[in-house]
Design an enzyme around this catalytic site. Sequence first.
Site, PDB file in Angstrom:
ATOM      1  N   ASP C 122     -19.672   6.301   6.397  1.00 32.89           N
ATOM      2  CA  ASP C 122     -17.971   6.938   6.890  1.00 32.89           C
ATOM      3  C   ASP C 122     -17.002   5.721   6.707  1.00 32.89           C
ATOM      4  O   ASP C 122     -17.944   4.700   5.895  1.00 32.89           O
ATOM      5  CB  ASP C 122     -18.477   7.032   8.602  1.00 32.89           C
ATOM      6  N   TRP C 157      16.974  13.060   5.472  1.00 33.97           N
ATOM      7  CA  TRP C 157      15.389  12.726   5.804  1.00 33.97           C
ATOM      8  C   TRP C 157      16.173  11.108   6.276  1.00 33.97           C
ATOM      9  O   TRP C 157      15.121  10.349   6.979  1.00 33.97           O
ATOM     10  CB  TRP C 157      14.830  13.128   5.466  1.00 33.97           C
ATOM     11  N   SER C 187       0.138   6.567  13.220  1.00 34.72           N
ATOM     12  CA  SER C 187      -0.474   7.280  12.410  1.00 34.72           C
ATOM     13  C   SER C 187      -1.589   6.462  10.855  1.00 34.72           C
ATOM     14  O   SER C 187      -2.253   6.235  10.624  1.00 34.72           O
ATOM     15  CB  SER C 187      -0.317   8.676  12.537  1.00 34.72           C
ATOM     16  N   TYR C 275       6.412   5.491  -3.954  1.00 35.27           N
ATOM     17  CA  TYR C 275       5.065   4.393  -4.457  1.00 35.27           C
ATOM     18  C   TYR C 275       3.882   5.602  -3.888  1.00 35.27           C
ATOM     19  O   TYR C 275       3.093   5.636  -4.258  1.00 35.27           O
ATOM     20  CB  TYR C 275       5.024   3.323  -5.178  1.00 35.27           C
ATOM     21  N   SER C 286      -6.713  10.423 -12.387  1.00 33.57           N
ATOM     22  CA  SER C 286      -7.622   9.402 -12.848  1.00 33.57           C
ATOM     23  C   SER C 286      -8.448   9.331 -12.773  1.00 33.57           C
ATOM     24  O   SER C 286     -10.057   9.638 -13.766  1.00 33.57           O
ATOM     25  CB  SER C 286      -6.828   7.466 -12.438  1.00 33.57           C
ATOM     26  N   HIS C 321      18.756   2.370  -4.291  1.00 30.45           N
ATOM     27  CA  HIS C 321      19.358   3.799  -4.304  1.00 30.45           C
ATOM     28  C   HIS C 321      20.734   3.577  -3.694  1.00 30.45           C
ATOM     29  O   HIS C 321      20.937   4.091  -2.919  1.00 30.45           O
ATOM     30  CB  HIS C 321      18.257   4.066  -2.793  1.00 30.45           C
ATOM     31  N   ARG C 468      24.981  17.186  -3.603  1.00 28.22           N
ATOM     32  CA  ARG C 468      24.230  17.205  -3.282  1.00 28.22           C
ATOM     33  C   ARG C 468      24.056  17.453  -2.140  1.00 28.22           C
ATOM     34  O   ARG C 468      25.615  17.170  -1.353  1.00 28.22           O
ATOM     35  CB  ARG C 468      22.963  16.671  -2.560  1.00 28.22           C
TER      36      ARG C 468
END
Lengths: 208, 112, 675
Positions: C122, C157, C187, C275, C286, C321, C468
């Site tokens: 586990d 977002w 989380s 990423y 892969s 960005h 946009r």
Amino acid sequence: MAETTTAAAVGYDPATHVGGHPTSTGISNNKMAMWVFLGSECMLFGGLISTYLLYKDRVPEGGISPRDVFDIPFTSASSFVLLMSSLTMVLALAAIQKADHRRFRLWILTTALLGSTFIAGQIYEFTAFYREGLGFTTNIFGSAFYTLTGFHGVHVTIGIIMLLSLLVLSIRGRLSEERSEAVEIVGLYWHFVDIVWILIFTIIYLIP
Amino acid sequence: MSSVATPDSSAELPVADEHAHEHPGEKTYLKIAVILAVLTALEVATYPAEDALGSAVIPILLVLMVIKFWYVAAFFMHLKFDSRMFSWVFIAGIVTGAACYLAVLATFEFFG
Amino acid sequence: MTIPEDRPLALPSGETSRPAPVLGVFRRPTAETGWRSWLTTVDHKKIGIMYGASAIFWLIIGGIEALLIRLQLAVPNNDLLSADLYNQVFTMHGTTMIFLVVMPLGSAFANYLIPLQIGARDVAFPRINAFSFWCLLGGGILLNSAWLLGHAPDGGWFNYAPNSGVVFSPNNGIDFWNMGLIITGISSLSGAVNLITTVINMRAPGMTMMKMPVFTWMALVTQFLLLFAIPVLTVAQVLLAMDRLYGANFFNVEAGGDPLLWQHLFWIFGHPEVYLMILPAFGIVSETVPVFSRKPIFGYPFMVFSGIAIAFMGFGVWAHHMFASGIGPLSVAAFSLATMFIAVPTGVKILNWIATMWGGHLRFTASMLFAIGLITMFTIGGLSGVTHAVAPADTQQTDTYYIVAHFHYVLFGGAFFGFMSGFYFWWPKAFGYMLNERWGKVNFWTLLIGFNLTFGPMQILGLQGMSRRVFTYDENYGFELWNMVATVGAFIIALSVLLFIINIFVSKKQAQSVAAPGPDPWDARSLEWMVQSPTPTHNFDETVTVTHLDEFWHRKYAEDEDGRVRRVATGDEIAQPGDGTGVHLPSPSYWPLVTAFGLPLIGWGLIYTEILAIVGGIITVIGLWGWAIEPPDDVDHAHGDDHHDDAPTGEVTDDTADETATAETAEQPEEAPVG
């Protein structure tokens, strides 16, 4: 070395299997997890410190600024208290590793008390600043200062709760020396919080 | 896990670093604490001596800070004695954080 | 965390079961089937399946939002959605798809596969694993409850300041965004700590780092990205929450605040984020491409190191960005160069997949088709990404549909196609039946056609100058045709997703009349195929000792005297029978669920009334205490005496783990009340 490496590769040797469960690296899971978590905390405090640095001098003309409120002698004393709590923490660890549970309880209680002294000092400091006119929303320096030091204070408080939990466990006889790693891991967290304050004390308080 | 407490368990938890789990004793801890106290006293001493030190005060304080940081991490947190893996994870966090945030401050022309 | 017990959890170990000890308010949960077993499970496979199921649920929600966007834009001057509602829909579409679909899908595969691929019983901390999932679900519910409680977030977002401040967004939608994503951040962070420890520490004997499957490697890299990126978002969100809820001035320009700080913090998180969404999918293909090419992965070390390089460089390109934000020519030049360089390791990966296929005996299964879909679609998206790296071009493209096309090509054409490949590949391992190949191929072609019809035209629209985030457009700009095409394409995507869901049920029904797939239906290469399908609860009967990369394949094939590779055994012969006995497994626990349950209450409480926050805080603290005092060890059971061969991985923790659990998770809630 070669032998131990083989043992690590095989992972399990019943002869030496005493308490812990060997892992593929030989490192304890719990300690690894705490270090990984502390690595992540660097990003958290880094962000808050940078925000403070960026904003500390953007106080409007005549507004209350760091130099107006900081009480360096007082903060030096409380910083020293937190620094010394790291010493008592390692002494507690050394005590439980030697199965000296009485001294362990003494040192862990001292650590928690020193931590509480630091928090009390912080509460006093916040109150004093507020009286001098620096509220959380007064200006951008206030917002950044209280958020950063408040975040650190919350971390110390959580640390105190964990220390007291260890103390309770120990008094109820549920913290044997075999489980001293729990103390070490709480200690890692405690020293990390101390390290962050070493940074905050220098960068926020001392550097003009 | 209990390797710290039981001497024979160092064989049970083979770690790349040979010094693994041989934590320094109480004497070392006290010595480090004295060093830390002295360094803190030096730091605080720069405050009244700010005018005398001039622009040297910032590098002095930063160096003292890094030394204190190193002592706590290396000795109290046992990085010097434990598995290198821990150091790598921690250093990765510090380096990533420092690089990103210093770059941010640089784009705001924080460093003049 | 794991509590060794005599009581057999999954296997008849021949020992009599004893009544579960009473633990405070709860008896230790004992259910092995039924809904209760899912609520209290700490089994990485069940948790992985729950991650996947919740991701598909949110995919449908986010997909409906996407269809609403496309319906609104299908014709000029449409009034299906108001401008305000449109803002909410596109904000929630982006947030849902990123935080509740793509990231959880990565976690789903990582949770299910990492322990199997490294030969472990586990994860390192099974209870923290359950806690991570419940936090994700709680955060998602809190975020989406904004729809029912008045007003959804409407700042995009990325929620740029000062638009996300109280002045420009006076309703509390953005507070829901803040609180929900701080909780999903908890989380991700606890999951990252858990999985990093698992990969480092739980590997089977002989499984060195360079013998791990590429998927496990990419998942490990992903967890490091999460570890260092998520706290930055948390900082930004805490600052924003301070502004919005407590009147601070972090992003208030009049008080000296700087909206650019938000952009920096957000994108320091945001670029590693893209990423960490794509790398698990890279890991999946892969695995599938070598299997369906009947060749080992080409350049394994290059695959690994390019993944590490992407992660490392991913932290150094965020400001691309922000080329249009006025960050100064030096910054623009530096980040432009860094962005161009990051294309190199990505290109290495694409080259290696193609080289893996080169000269292979290709089998065009649905899984393989989706993998090839990823390679081609991601290449298109990657190339348009390189055009953004050129700052002058980017200045033109910023905030146009060209950007929208780009990130959908990499995140949908890349990540989502990869996850689909993984679904078709590992479905028999997880559920014991194959997905229908014919439906799968229809699923693939409809998705490919729909996808390209939707996002291909957006590249043209963007270059034509369509912005946009506009809720409608006038006639005669030349936007009508391609918008209509994109809307048609969006519905074909919806049809394709529907086909996938139907396929799940159709295949399950068909499975009753065909032979079970057996442990190794694809002639695969890595350790997870060495156990029966579906995976037994205890994973491995005996811990595998690994000597090769692609260990399972090397047990099936060997070279003869002429140096030709010959099959020496079938997968069924090599696979473990799945009848292991006396295996200690982690015990189920209520406490992760209780602890996670308090967090959304804190979130709602901070938005509406402090009392609810206090109640939530108390529940979380009770959860943590229950967690900590839950007997880590069965008192009657002298553990460590009948370990058989599961010792290296079977029992994950011992007594001390408990305090760490407290230490670990005690960190978490502190972020919520402050934020």
